[in-house]
Motif scaffolding. Structure first.
Motif, short mmCIF file in Angstrom:
data_model
loop_
_atom_site.label_atom_id
_atom_site.label_comp_id
_atom_site.label_asym_id
_atom_site.label_seq_id
_atom_site.Cartn_x
_atom_site.Cartn_y
_atom_site.Cartn_z
N LEU A 186 -42.49 1.73 47.71
CA LEU A 186 -43.46 2.53 46.97
C LEU A 186 -44.86 2.38 47.57
O LEU A 186 -45.62 3.36 47.69
N LEU A 187 -45.22 1.17 47.96
CA LEU A 187 -46.53 0.95 48.57
C LEU A 187 -46.63 1.66 49.92
O LEU A 187 -47.67 2.23 50.27
N PHE A 188 -45.54 1.62 50.68
CA PHE A 188 -45.52 2.30 51.97
C PHE A 188 -45.68 3.80 51.79
O PHE A 188 -46.42 4.46 52.54
N THR A 189 -45.01 4.34 50.76
CA THR A 189 -45.13 5.78 50.47
C THR A 189 -46.56 6.13 50.10
O THR A 189 -47.07 7.19 50.48
N ALA A 190 -47.24 5.24 49.37
CA ALA A 190 -48.61 5.49 48.95
C ALA A 190 -49.58 5.53 50.14
O ALA A 190 -50.68 6.09 50.03
N LEU A 191 -49.17 4.96 51.26
CA LEU A 191 -50.04 4.93 52.45
C LEU A 191 -49.69 6.02 53.46
O LEU A 191 -50.42 6.20 54.44
N LEU A 192 -48.62 6.74 53.21
CA LEU A 192 -48.21 7.79 54.13
C LEU A 192 -49.10 9.03 54.01
O LEU A 192 -49.69 9.27 52.95
N PRO A 193 -49.17 9.84 55.06
CA PRO A 193 -49.95 11.10 54.99
C PRO A 193 -49.17 12.18 54.25
O PRO A 193 -48.77 13.20 54.82
N VAL A 194 -48.93 11.95 52.97
CA VAL A 194 -48.21 12.89 52.11
C VAL A 194 -49.20 13.43 51.09
O VAL A 194 -50.33 12.95 50.99
N PRO A 195 -48.81 14.43 50.30
CA PRO A 195 -49.72 14.96 49.28
C PRO A 195 -50.32 13.86 48.41
O PRO A 195 -49.64 12.87 48.08
N LEU A 196 -51.58 14.04 48.03
CA LEU A 196 -52.33 13.02 47.30
C LEU A 196 -51.64 12.63 46.00
O LEU A 196 -51.58 11.44 45.66
N PHE A 197 -51.12 13.61 45.27
CA PHE A 197 -50.50 13.30 43.97
C PHE A 197 -49.30 12.38 44.16
O PHE A 197 -49.02 11.50 43.34
N LEU A 198 -48.56 12.57 45.29
CA LEU A 198 -47.40 11.73 45.55
C LEU A 198 -47.83 10.31 45.91
O LEU A 198 -47.19 9.33 45.48
N ARG A 199 -48.92 10.19 46.63
CA ARG A 199 -49.44 8.87 46.99
C ARG A 199 -49.91 8.12 45.73
O ARG A 199 -49.64 6.93 45.57
N ILE A 200 -50.63 8.85 44.86
CA ILE A 200 -51.11 8.22 43.62
C ILE A 200 -49.94 7.83 42.73
O ILE A 200 -49.90 6.73 42.17
N PHE A 201 -48.97 8.73 42.62
CA PHE A 201 -47.79 8.46 41.79
C PHE A 201 -47.05 7.23 42.30
O PHE A 201 -46.68 6.35 41.52
N SER A 202 -46.84 7.12 43.62
CA SER A 202 -46.13 5.98 44.20
C SER A 202 -46.90 4.69 43.96
O SER A 202 -46.31 3.64 43.65
N GLY A 203 -48.23 4.76 44.10
CA GLY A 203 -49.05 3.57 43.88
C GLY A 203 -48.98 3.08 42.45
O GLY A 203 -48.88 1.87 42.19
N PHE A 217 -43.36 -2.84 39.38
CA PHE A 217 -42.39 -3.50 40.27
C PHE A 217 -43.03 -4.71 40.95
O PHE A 217 -42.39 -5.74 41.12
N LEU A 218 -44.30 -4.57 41.33
CA LEU A 218 -45.02 -5.69 41.93
C LEU A 218 -45.18 -6.83 40.93
O LEU A 218 -45.04 -8.01 41.28
N TYR A 219 -45.45 -6.46 39.68
CA TYR A 219 -45.62 -7.48 38.63
C TYR A 219 -44.33 -8.24 38.42
O TYR A 219 -44.32 -9.49 38.36
N ILE A 220 -43.21 -7.52 38.31
CA ILE A 220 -41.92 -8.17 38.10
C ILE A 220 -41.56 -9.04 39.30
O ILE A 220 -41.04 -10.16 39.14
N THR A 221 -41.83 -8.53 40.51
CA THR A 221 -41.57 -9.31 41.72
C THR A 221 -42.36 -10.62 41.71
O THR A 221 -41.83 -11.68 42.04
N PHE A 222 -43.61 -10.54 41.29
CA PHE A 222 -44.45 -11.73 41.22
C PHE A 222 -43.90 -12.72 40.18
O PHE A 222 -43.80 -13.93 40.45
N ILE A 223 -43.56 -12.22 39.00
CA ILE A 223 -43.04 -13.08 37.94
C ILE A 223 -41.75 -13.77 38.38
O ILE A 223 -41.56 -14.98 38.17
N LEU A 224 -40.85 -13.02 39.00
CA LEU A 224 -39.58 -13.59 39.46
C LEU A 224 -39.82 -14.64 40.54
O LEU A 224 -39.20 -15.71 40.53
#
Length: 255
Positions: free
Chosen positions: A27-44, A50-57
């Motif tokens: 998802l983070l990689f998608t947010a950095l790709l040259p794709v439409p802005l709304f898709l980058r924001i949505f992915s971010g 998911f980042l929070y759960i990864t950190f907790i685990l």
């Protein structure tokens, strides 16, 4: 070269941690790709939980392991201290995992005979062979029997054990929707006067129901008590998250 140290795993499945990590990175990689802005924001935005759960685990794995806070072993020590069957008799460990708790029991009470059951397999990273190897390394293999079985249908006669322990297993039982039935099944194989120590996410009402529902499972028990794990031992704040041990309680007593 043969192993000289037992291999105990934490309660956190590494494959589950890796799945959340991969999704977060994707998802983070998608947010950095040259794709439409709304898709980058949505992915971010979607990446954040998911980042929070990864950190907790990841944090939990560290704190539960021997190289971190060693809290898994400390919690097992707490269960062992409350499960004394006067130093003898038969003890059952329901959901033995990689054998850490039952081996601690065997070493603490050298005149007991122990049985550990688990439903090894599937996406669980524990195995019966691992338990047996750990018991051999620890020098207690001759007093422990490991059996593959479901906690919902124990392959034992009623009133067969002097003591029963279980740690974070009941909520994982998939072949019984009503977890109270699983607790009653555990109590079925306990002798009158036998002791039990159950640690699980009993404060999670979605899984176990409210206090009245839990109390019904112990109607035929001579004496029992419940106490939040956080009151029995000091835990790091992040481990008290509802996603980790925030709902953990100990139910213990005598039948």
């Amino acid at each position: 070269m043969s192993k000289t140290k037992p291999k105990y795993q934490t309660w956190i499945r590494i494959n589950k941690l890796l799945i959340f990590l991969m999704i977060s990175l994707l998802l983070l990689f998608t947010a950095l790709l040259p794709v439409p802005l709304f898709l980058r924001i949505f992915s971010g935005v979607i990446a954040l939980p998911f980042l929070y759960i990864t950190f907790i685990l990841s944090y939990s794995v560290y704190q539960f392991s021997a190289i971190g806070g060693n809290y898994q072993s400390k919690i097992h020590d707490l269960i062992v201290a409350e499960s004394n069957t006067n130093g003898k008799g038969k003890i059952l460990d329901i959901g033995t995992g990689s054998g850490s708790l039952i081996i601690k029991l065997a070493k603490a009470y050298p005149h007991t005979v122990l049985t550990g059951i688990d439903y090894w397999g599937g996406n669980w990273e524990y195995s019966k062979a691992q338990c047996q190897q750990n018991a051999e390394i620890e020098g207690v293999a001759e007093r422990i029997i490991f059996l593959k079985a479901s906690a919902a249908e124990l392959p034992f006669k009623s009133r067969d054990f002097d003591g029963i322990v279980s740690c974070l297993t009941f909520h994982e039982v998939r072949d019984r929707q009503d977890k109270m039935e699983v607790i009653k099944e555990a109590l079925r194989v306990l002798k009158p006067g036998g002791v039990f120590v159950f640690l699980d996410l009993f404060n999670d009402k979605k899984i176990f129901g409210d206090e009245k529902v839990i109390a019904q499972a112990f109607e035929e028990v001579l004496e029992w008590k419940q106490s939040p794990l956080a009151e029995e031992m000091k835990l790091p704040k992040l481990l008290l998250s509802r996603k980790v041990l925030g709902n953990a309680m100990i139910l213990s007593g005598k039948k």
